[in-house]
Write an enzyme that holds these catalytic residues in place. Sequence first.
Site, mmCIF file in Angstrom:
data_model
loop_
_atom_site.group_PDB
_atom_site.id
_atom_site.type_symbol
_atom_site.label_atom_id
_atom_site.label_comp_id
_atom_site.label_asym_id
_atom_site.label_seq_id
_atom_site.Cartn_x
_atom_site.Cartn_y
_atom_site.Cartn_z
ATOM 1 N N ASP A 65 6.957 -0.130 -7.059
ATOM 2 C CA ASP A 65 8.092 0.802 -7.088
ATOM 3 C C ASP A 65 9.475 0.214 -7.410
ATOM 4 O OD1 ASP A 65 5.875 1.984 -6.019
ATOM 5 O OD2 ASP A 65 6.875 2.813 -4.265
ATOM 6 N N TYR B 126 10.057 -5.478 -0.057
ATOM 7 C CA TYR B 126 9.084 -4.677 -0.785
ATOM 8 C C TYR B 126 8.583 -5.394 -2.042
ATOM 9 C CZ TYR B 126 7.525 0.229 -1.595
ATOM 10 O OH TYR B 126 6.825 1.388 -1.768
ATOM 11 N N TRP B 127 8.728 -4.826 -3.227
ATOM 12 C CA TRP B 127 8.169 -5.461 -4.421
ATOM 13 C C TRP B 127 9.146 -6.445 -5.073
ATOM 14 C CZ3 TRP B 127 3.122 -5.300 -5.682
ATOM 15 C CH2 TRP B 127 2.335 -4.285 -5.117
ATOM 16 N N GLU C 192 1.398 -4.777 5.034
ATOM 17 C CA GLU C 192 1.474 -4.307 3.644
ATOM 18 C C GLU C 192 1.897 -5.482 2.745
ATOM 19 O OE1 GLU C 192 4.421 -1.262 3.504
ATOM 20 O OE2 GLU C 192 3.832 -0.533 1.516
HETATM 21 C C1 2M8 Z 1 4.104 2.400 -2.161
HETATM 22 O O1 2M8 Z 1 4.593 3.546 -2.858
HETATM 23 C C2 2M8 Z 1 4.923 4.799 -2.232
HETATM 24 C C3 2M8 Z 1 5.231 5.786 -3.351
HETATM 25 O O2 2M8 Z 1 4.105 6.010 -4.127
HETATM 26 C C4 2M8 Z 1 6.099 4.752 -1.285
HETATM 27 O O3 2M8 Z 1 6.776 3.731 -1.156
HETATM 28 O O4 2M8 Z 1 6.343 5.790 -0.659
HETATM 29 C C5 2M8 Z 1 3.671 1.391 -3.237
HETATM 30 O O5 2M8 Z 1 3.472 0.110 -2.683
HETATM 31 C C6 2M8 Z 1 2.418 1.870 -3.945
HETATM 32 O O6 2M8 Z 1 1.942 0.900 -4.833
HETATM 33 C C7 2M8 Z 1 1.323 2.215 -2.946
HETATM 34 O O7 2M8 Z 1 0.248 2.787 -3.632
HETATM 35 C C8 2M8 Z 1 1.832 3.190 -1.864
HETATM 36 C C9 2M8 Z 1 0.823 3.408 -0.741
HETATM 37 O O8 2M8 Z 1 0.356 2.167 -0.246
HETATM 38 O O9 2M8 Z 1 3.038 2.703 -1.277
#
Ligand code: 2M8
Length: 446
Positions: free
Chosen positions: A177, A370-371, A414
């Site tokens: 994201d 996060y990323w 995570e």
């Molecule tokens: C994260 O994304 C979601 C939106 O789709 C969020 O932050 O609300 C990301 O890490 C995504 O890659 C992942 O699939 C999702 C659920 O683990 O969380």
Amino acid sequence: MSESLSLAARAAYILRDNSTGLITKASPTLYPHQWSWDAAFNAIGLATVDLPRARLELDALFAGQWRNGMVPHIVFDPAADGYWPGPAQWQCARFNEDAPAAPATSGIIDPPVHAIAVDRILAVAAAKGGREDELTLGWAAHLYPKLLAWHRFLARDRTDKSTGLITLFHGWESGTDNSPRWDIPYGNVLVGPDLPAYTRRDKAHVSSVGQRPTDREYDRYLWLVEEAKEAGYDAGLLRESGSFQVGDVLFTAIYAAASDLLASFAARLRKPDDAAELKDYAAQARAAVFCHVDEASGLAADVDLRTGSWLRTETVAGFAPLIAGGMPRYLRQRLVTLLTGPRWAGHPALKWPLPPSTSPCSPAFNPECYWRGPVWPVFTWLLTWALHRSGEHALAARLRETSLEQLGDETYAEYYHPMTGAPLGSLNQSWTAAAALDWLLDGEAA
Ligand code: 2M8
């Protein structure tokens, strides 16, 4: 109890605890629905302990598939609350006639790891043999037309004609994201005055808000949902109006690898025409990824399709060619050396020699957020899978062992702080537990 037994038991317990009986929530509270690529990874982990549940996981996901073949990035659990934006914001069935009325889904996509999951599940079932193997093969044959429709959707609606890369209209579609790979294209997203007011729910579920995207970033995420809705979730219209349009090398690489595996399965089902078509998708996607390798850094670069510029930030997505597979040996060697070198897993300040989501040498690196810097075990799993596939067994084994050490605290976070090793984001994250189970099974097989 031996260490690996305790790790496996805890991981299996998490997947059980995160189950609604039908789907596996991506995490207990932060993500209480089914996410598309999470479901595929979760199914891989589930296969090691419960093949029927692995099959059910993907069946439940594909129940949300759209008539045009699209597999949405979220299939909502009607009983769960607390995630934003939910079905009332997406309103897919109202804006696009291909969306199912039930289950409610989002209107964007996730990386297509599903055929990789099916291949892995088939391998686990084959190793078991007997009735489970038969059942799993029958199940996969039944799922196959849906997978084919999904891959056709990506070829038809999402392949960018000029670069050959898969086009994304939202950073969420990449699964990474807030990765700095998207900073430039997001910089050009202007949030309109009619963005509906909202309250973020995600920040309540992490120990520090610095681990999540900023409010400014969130405004853009939600604005892009409004744009997609306005365009009726139609790729053709979004190509004209979307303010975020990128060609994603990682997504395209996953598509290449998954199309290869699906082609082999089509051949096994005696569908030579489908197999040829899928092989073609794989070859074209792989070529597109290889064409976007930046000579100077050796990493693959995404493209901002609105300007045509290459996005050269040093993120782990740059290793996309390794994931696509089929690299000439000398090129693969260069990437492997880079991956283990001081800009990545070999950086001297790291707690564990594992690749962080952004290089610690990049100015965009943020070890907590996060990323933008943390290590994501599920991503490491994808790399170990790809390395095995291209014959780099020693490195795959090393990353696997180190990851299992990293997961030794049994928080199944995570993501992890690359320097301190602290668990970040959601704890008891399903796909982290799933990755551990598959790695442990791999050890057992060895
Ligand atoms: C994260 O994304 C979601 C939106 O789709 C969020 O932050 O609300 C990301 O890490 C995504 O890659 C992942 O699939 C999702 C659920 O683990 O969380």
